[in-house]
Design an enzyme around this catalytic site. Sequence first.
Site, PDB file in Angstrom:
ATOM      1  N   SER A  51      -3.159  -0.103   4.557  1.00 41.42           N
ATOM      2  CA  SER A  51      -4.217   0.887   4.697  1.00 41.42           C
ATOM      3  C   SER A  51      -4.865   0.734   6.078  1.00 41.42           C
ATOM      4  O   SER A  51      -5.051  -0.378   6.560  1.00 41.42           O
ATOM      5  CB  SER A  51      -5.266   0.675   3.615  1.00 41.42           C
ATOM      6  OG  SER A  51      -4.833  -0.262   2.652  1.00 41.42           O
ATOM      7  N   HIS A 104       1.861  -2.658  -4.789  1.00 44.56           N
ATOM      8  CA  HIS A 104       1.122  -3.906  -4.982  1.00 44.56           C
ATOM      9  C   HIS A 104       1.478  -4.509  -6.339  1.00 44.56           C
ATOM     10  O   HIS A 104       1.752  -3.785  -7.296  1.00 44.56           O
ATOM     11  CB  HIS A 104      -0.385  -3.653  -4.935  1.00 44.56           C
ATOM     12  CG  HIS A 104      -0.888  -3.184  -3.605  1.00 44.56           C
ATOM     13  ND1 HIS A 104      -0.804  -1.871  -3.217  1.00 44.56           N
ATOM     14  CD2 HIS A 104      -1.462  -3.861  -2.583  1.00 44.56           C
ATOM     15  CE1 HIS A 104      -1.315  -1.769  -2.003  1.00 44.56           C
ATOM     16  NE2 HIS A 104      -1.714  -2.946  -1.592  1.00 44.56           N
ATOM     17  N   GLU A 107      -0.080  -3.212  -9.615  1.00 48.75           N
ATOM     18  CA  GLU A 107       0.334  -1.932 -10.209  1.00 48.75           C
ATOM     19  C   GLU A 107       1.304  -2.129 -11.378  1.00 48.75           C
ATOM     20  O   GLU A 107       1.340  -1.321 -12.296  1.00 48.75           O
ATOM     21  CB  GLU A 107       0.985  -1.045  -9.144  1.00 48.75           C
ATOM     22  CG  GLU A 107       0.016  -0.585  -8.058  1.00 48.75           C
ATOM     23  CD  GLU A 107       0.735   0.156  -6.942  1.00 48.75           C
ATOM     24  OE1 GLU A 107       1.033   1.349  -7.103  1.00 48.75           O
ATOM     25  OE2 GLU A 107       1.017  -0.490  -5.900  1.00 48.75           O
TER      26      GLU A 107
END
Length: 309
Positions: A51, A104, A107
């Site tokens: 991100s 990730h 998840e």
Amino acid sequence: MLKNIIKMGLQSIEEVFTFNRDYEAKVAETADHIRAQLGSLRPEFGITLGSGLGDIADAIEDATTISYADIPNFLVPTVEGHEGNLIFGNLEGIPVIGLSGRTHYYEYGDLPFNYGMLRTTFAVNVLADLGIANYFVTNAAGGLNQKFKVGDMMVLHSHIHNQPNPLLGEHRQFKRVDNGERVERFPPVSPTYDPELRKVLHAAGQEHRDHLHQGVYMGVTGPTYEAEAEARSFRDNADAVGMSTTGEVIVARGRGMRAVGMSCITNEISASGDNPANHDEVKRILESPEVRQRLTSTVQEFFRLYRAS
Ligand code: HPA
């Protein structure tokens, strides 16, 4: 109704079971699909754009973008703020594959057969199957080191993998990138982050030296942020904490790739361990034009210096 639910459950169990059983073949299938589109490009680096690093994708020249949705065995990230695109082209003259968006562990970590970790590291295994020699990893992290400020950068010196190991279970048939030999049953990961590449990244960040650090990254499962006592205990051993990266680097190193990594500090964890971070705050920092510019220019400068070296 109940019958349908049981059927659905069995279907997904079968899916995760076969993903584990056929893992090498699935990695190879995905690599073949991407290789067919690369043309004459021979990427030297795979870069996972965490991100805030999305702007790097725009700096890739002669770029081809493929949505993860169009790549066999890739999953579209489930978390808002994480894209899902593979971009290949040239970054400051170096042929690269950029992975904008990652899976990730949190998840899929509830699923059996080590599925969460196999998913998390799938793309890195694909990069290795493509023969890519270097893995550049970026991430967002909480600052444990009291010297770190929001928006600072940390070059990863080493890491602590506080998640399940991606190489658990059956010893797979994967080959190393550097010498073509089979990945060892007990692969060393040290030196984890390549000393030469680390030096280049450190040099690349000199324009922002007041915001540049070096340190140890602790990879946790998340998705919770740390309790006070966890943060204090992590600080004894690490400088920043996040929910990605370490599993990917274990796979990269096991497969004989060189690794280099950089964190963006999105929140400061106080001396008492208070970590009032929340996902919105983390996202807000990563959307700040100043922080984005700092991260992007450092990565670009890394490739300029790498090319010149
Ligand atoms: N902890 C864990 N992961 C994170 C943090 C944090 O404080 N900030 C960004 N990712």
